[in-house]
Design a protein around this motif. Structure first.
Motif, PDB file in Angstrom:
ATOM      1  N   VAL B 205       0.843  -1.204   0.000  1.00 18.47           N
ATOM      2  CA  VAL B 205       0.000   0.000   0.000  1.00 18.47           C
ATOM      3  C   VAL B 205       0.872   1.246   0.000  1.00 18.47           C
ATOM      4  CG1 VAL B 205      -1.549   1.326   1.476  1.00 18.47           C
ATOM      5  CG2 VAL B 205      -2.019  -1.088   1.037  1.00 18.47           C
ATOM      6  N   ARG B 206       1.861   1.272   0.903  1.00 20.66           N
ATOM      7  CA  ARG B 206       2.709   2.470   1.031  1.00 20.66           C
ATOM      8  C   ARG B 206       3.519   2.716  -0.234  1.00 20.66           C
ATOM      9  NH1 ARG B 206       4.824   2.078   7.290  1.00 20.66           N
ATOM     10  NH2 ARG B 206       2.785   2.413   8.183  1.00 20.66           N
ATOM     11  N   VAL B 210      -0.826  -1.002  -4.515  1.00 19.15           N
ATOM     12  CA  VAL B 210      -2.239  -1.341  -4.302  1.00 19.15           C
ATOM     13  C   VAL B 210      -2.981  -0.092  -3.820  1.00 19.15           C
ATOM     14  CG1 VAL B 210      -3.790  -2.708  -2.849  1.00 19.15           C
ATOM     15  CG2 VAL B 210      -1.707  -3.736  -3.755  1.00 19.15           C
ATOM     16  N   ARG B 211      -4.133   0.199  -4.440  1.00 22.91           N
ATOM     17  CA  ARG B 211      -4.911   1.353  -3.984  1.00 22.91           C
ATOM     18  C   ARG B 211      -6.210   0.943  -3.294  1.00 22.91           C
ATOM     19  NH1 ARG B 211      -7.197   1.009  -9.005  1.00 22.91           N
ATOM     20  NH2 ARG B 211      -9.405   1.580  -9.060  1.00 22.91           N
ATOM     21  N   ARG B 212      -6.666  -0.280  -3.549  1.00 18.89           N
ATOM     22  CA  ARG B 212      -7.832  -0.777  -2.807  1.00 18.89           C
ATOM     23  C   ARG B 212      -7.767  -2.298  -2.729  1.00 18.89           C
ATOM     24  NH1 ARG B 212     -13.110  -0.257  -6.751  1.00 18.89           N
ATOM     25  NH2 ARG B 212     -12.092  -1.081  -8.593  1.00 18.89           N
ATOM     26  N   ARG B 245     -11.256   1.245   6.325  1.00 18.40           N
ATOM     27  CA  ARG B 245     -10.032   1.796   5.727  1.00 18.40           C
ATOM     28  C   ARG B 245      -8.878   1.548   6.685  1.00 18.40           C
ATOM     29  NH1 ARG B 245     -10.489   5.313   1.137  1.00 18.40           N
ATOM     30  NH2 ARG B 245     -12.698   5.369   0.628  1.00 18.40           N
ATOM     31  N   ASN B 247      -4.839   2.229   7.945  1.00 16.97           N
ATOM     32  CA  ASN B 247      -4.188   3.502   8.304  1.00 16.97           C
ATOM     33  C   ASN B 247      -3.804   4.391   7.136  1.00 16.97           C
ATOM     34  OD1 ASN B 247      -4.426   3.400  10.964  1.00 16.97           O
ATOM     35  ND2 ASN B 247      -2.376   2.623  11.386  1.00 16.97           N
ATOM     36  N   GLU B 248      -3.412   3.802   6.031  1.00 18.68           N
ATOM     37  CA  GLU B 248      -2.959   4.610   4.898  1.00 18.68           C
ATOM     38  C   GLU B 248      -4.134   5.172   4.104  1.00 18.68           C
ATOM     39  OE1 GLU B 248      -1.695   1.810   5.883  1.00 18.68           O
ATOM     40  OE2 GLU B 248       0.270   2.530   6.493  1.00 18.68           O
ATOM     41  N   GLY B 249      -5.358   4.884   4.545  1.00 18.42           N
ATOM     42  CA  GLY B 249      -6.535   5.410   3.859  1.00 18.42           C
ATOM     43  C   GLY B 249      -7.020   4.510   2.745  1.00 18.42           C
ATOM     44  N   VAL B 250      -6.420   3.333   2.651  1.00 21.61           N
ATOM     45  CA  VAL B 250      -6.800   2.413   1.572  1.00 21.61           C
ATOM     46  C   VAL B 250      -8.087   1.671   1.960  1.00 21.61           C
ATOM     47  CG1 VAL B 250      -6.091   0.248   0.466  1.00 21.61           C
ATOM     48  CG2 VAL B 250      -4.491   2.148   0.661  1.00 21.61           C
ATOM     49  N   PRO B 251      -9.100   1.681   1.072  1.00 24.78           N
ATOM     50  CA  PRO B 251     -10.340   0.990   1.418  1.00 24.78           C
ATOM     51  C   PRO B 251     -10.190  -0.533   1.320  1.00 24.78           C
ATOM     52  CG  PRO B 251     -10.504   1.939  -0.772  1.00 24.78           C
ATOM     53  CD  PRO B 251      -9.168   2.345  -0.230  1.00 24.78           C
TER      54      PRO B 251
END
Lengths: 414, 315
Positions: B205-206, B210-212, B245, B247-251
């Protein structure tokens, strides 16, 4: 007071505000408060739109401001905190200008500016990276520009829309102010028989579309992670839900968890929380989180008094200030999640304007000459401010002088 | 001074154009940054970190991941030692600068036998009682992960040399994190100690791969997952699936196989075979074959002899 004397006076207040916020700001070279999360997050966000290790639910303008500070002053304590020192000091100036414009009264403006310059919470947070400090400056600018527009000194409130967008891109607190500004501008046009559909559309675009566009701009790096507009809308909705559902336990900082977290308390009781961090003999250094008891406690009576005067004298300007204060304050009181003292800082400019109005009106009604009580008031504000200043800025202080103050709150002594 | 109707209309048009242009730019910017790795490939892996390496090598970005696993976080890698190495510093003066800062605070004793340098730093990194000294000098509230370590290290009774490797790593990690948090300007940050960095999903994610995430749970594990998720008010439930979501805001959408809806763009798939029956694997294959889930990269952990063949056929 002549114009040039007034200018000198304003410059003096600005210099004082800056000095109070700047002195010793680089002393703590280790991360304090949220710096451990915000500083790495600002680098991460600008590089890759990644909020970690900070939280994702807050708007991201703060990372740009922080990064600008670090680029200007270096990756050190000054780079982290100078933007708040500067913007916090400027807030005092803009409050002065706003008071002058909206009430056309120099005494109220000086009193309000001096109260904010010395306010222990505003001073403390102007020496950290908290996003409340820049956000309140942007809001105050938006309100000031709106008043300039209402007073006919500028032809369009266009810049108010930009400042409002910047405020919202820092904190969501100000959403409730948007309809107040829009409605005030609309009513003003109607009263001056200038209302047309072009005007309505214009004001709507300035107070709704323009702030929305400015709000979106700092999300550019986040979109760069592959997100689309529907995903953005979903994220904003989730952020709202998350913020509404935050329990007290989520705040991992044990110090925060012991501080008052109910907004209704802010202006009805003295709030002082802190710990003694270092003692040598009769002298100590404290970490204190506090309101400004005598003046904060006057806020509600001052708001009631201002409301009464606004109604009695049909004074839309005073009504406007009261409405601004109430629209901000009630959202805090009504929200379900815990809110800490740092959120109260965004109310201070309007609260102090009301308190200044209250305090400067009383001598006018009680005394024949209002000059000496006014001077006495300013002297009291300064003396009280200088008394609190070393306590809230972690200076070495003689404990005995502050013990009576500690009885008003919860201060853990060694 | 009042704005004319003509100027008001002109300003309105400018703002409206700016607003909608911005929406178009942001939308284009987002969608254009997604990177796919066609043609499709399937690989068997032994550890989830290999999936991360595979995505990195394939240069994917901004993608949707379908995770067929029980837990979203795989076991982290074994903990490393927190000792300093010279390569972490850009120059000798940086090492001396950190030593100087520690010495100023009385945390690094002046010693003729041990001048400033990596060894001097590592001598305090290995000190099991460093926290007690640090606490006397520094009044900083440590972060949550550090507080957990303090508890663990305070329970240790033996001297450093008698501790197990695992315990030694805990001591050195604690001391390193204390120094990092106290001297952020002088002390280099150990990447693997950043919370979440040794978890492959957080790292994916970071790093923007990957965005979701769609986390697909087997029917057998679903009741337990549901029970766990119901405890969190911030987790939303709709149409039988949950959304939260990280921590990184990824759903992250948590669902069963039956809840999967058709995807229009290629997706990443990560399957831990040990949580899925033969029949469920066939369902996954049929989702791929029917183009309901069109994957470009599929990583399969604990794959059986026929699994890869079945999935290859489905592609």
């Amino acid at each position: 007071m002549t114009n040039s004397r007034e200018m000198v006076f304003i410059a003096g207040i600005l210099a004082l505000s800056f000095f109070l916020r700047f002195w010793g700001v680089g002393g703590a070279y280790l991360y304090i408060a949220d710096e451990a999360e915000l500083i790495p997050a600002s680098g991460n966000y600008l590089a890759s739109g990644n909020f970690s290790p900070d939280s994702w639910e807050h708007p991201p303008l703060k990372y740009f401001l922080l990064s600008a500070g670090i680029k200007t002053f270096g990756n050190n304590a000054y780079g982290w905190r100078m933007k708040n020192v500067l913007l916090g000091s400027l807030t005092v100036l803009v409050l002065y200008l706003f008071c002058r414009e909206v009430l056309n009264d120099r005494r109220i403006a000086v009193t309000a500016a001096l109260l904010l310059a010395f306010d222990p919470a505003h001073v403390l947070f102007s020496r950290t990276v908290y996003g409340e400090i820049p956000s309140i400056l942007f809001l105050l600018l938006a309100v000031y520009i709106t008043v300039l527009y209402l007073n006919g000194k500028i032809s369009s409130p266009f810049m108010a829309g930009i400042c409002l967008g910047l405020a919202l891109a820092s904190k969501w607190y100000y959403l409730t102010v948007v309809p107040v500004l829009f409605a005030t501008a609309l009513i003003h046009s109607a009263r001056n028989r200038l209302l047309s559909w072009q005007r309505v559309l214009h004001l709507f675009s300035v107070y709704a579309l323009l702030p929305a566009a400015v709000y979106l701009v700092p999300f550019y790096p986040w979109f760069g992670r592959g997100y689309s507009l529907p995903e953005f809308a979903q994220m904003q909705l989730d952020a709202y839900i998350k913020l509404q559902n935050q329990p007290l336990a989520i705040f991992t900082n044990p110090f925060f968890r012991t501080t008052p977290s109910s907004p209704w308390e802010w202006f009805v009781k003295p709030l002082i929380t802190g710990v003694e961090v270092f003692r040598r003999g009769a002298w100590s250094i404290f970490f204190i989180f506090m309101s400004n008891p005598p003046f904060w406690l006057l806020t509600i009576p001052a708001a009631l008094y201002a409301s009464y005067r606004a109604w009695k004298e049909r004074d839309w300007r005073m009504a406007f200030v009261v409405l601004l204060f109430l629209s901000l304050y009630f959202q805090f009181v009504l929200v379900a999640r815990p809110l800490f003292l740092y959120s109260a800082v965004v109310l201070l400019p309007f609260a102090y304007l009301l308190v200044a109005y209250f305090l400067t009106s009383i001598p006018n009604t009680l005394f024949r000459s209002a000059t000496w009580p006014y001077r006495a008031l300013l002297t009291c504000i300064c003396l009280w401010g200088f008394y609190l200043y070393p306590l809230v800025t972690n200076k070495n202080i003689p404990v005995v002088l502050y013990k009576p103050l500690f009885l008003l709150g919860t201060v853990y002594l060694q | 001074m009042s704005i004319s109707n003509r100027r008001a209309a002109a300003e309105t048009v400018v703002i409206v154009i700016f607003f909608f242009s911005l929406l178009c730019v942001l939308s284009w910017h987002g969608v254009s940054r997604r990177v796919f790795a066609l043609p499709s490939r399937i690989v068997a892996i032994q550890h989830p970190q290999e999936a991360l390496a595979f995505w990195e090598k394939s240069k994917v970005r901004g993608r949707t991941l379908y995770l067929f696993d029980r837990l979203i976080s795989a076991d982290p890698l074994p903990e490393e030692s927190g000792e300093f190495t010279t390569s972490e510093f850009s120059s000798l003066s940086d090492i001396n600068s950190l030593c100087g800062a520690l010495a100023n605070d009385g945390l690094l004793p002046g010693n003729q036998d041990m001048p400033y340098g990596i060894e001097a730093l590592n001598s305090i990194i290995r000190d099991r009682h460093f926290y007690d000294q640090w606490r006397r000098v520094k009044s900083v509230v440590p972060a949550r992960n550090v507080r957990n370590l303090i508890r663990k290290v305070s329970r240790m009774r033996d001297s450093y040399s008698s501790l197990s490797v695992r315990e030694k790593n805990k001591v050195t990690k604690l001391n390193r994190l204390l120094i990092e948090s106290t001297y952020p300007l002088q002390c280099p940050q150990k990447k693997s100690f950043i919370p979440g960095e040794n978890n492959y999903m957080t790292a994916a994610v970071r790093r923007g791969f990957v965005r979701r995430i769609y986390h697909v749970i087997s029917d057998g594990a679903w009741p337990e997952v549901e029970k766990n998720l119901e405890q969190f008010p911030a987790v939303l439930r709709f149409d039988g699936v949950y959304r939260l979501r990280i921590n990184e805001g990824v759903p992250v959408t948590i669902m069963r196989l039956r809840d999967i809806e058709p995807e229009h763009a290629p997706v990443l798939m990560q399957i831990d075979r040990s949580h899925w029956t033969e029949e469920q694997m066939r369902t996954i294959s049929s989702l791929i074959a029917s183009n309901t889930l069109p994957p470009d990269l599929v990583t399969v952990m604990a794959a059986g002899p026929n699994d890869l063949v079945t999935l290859e056929r489905a592609l």
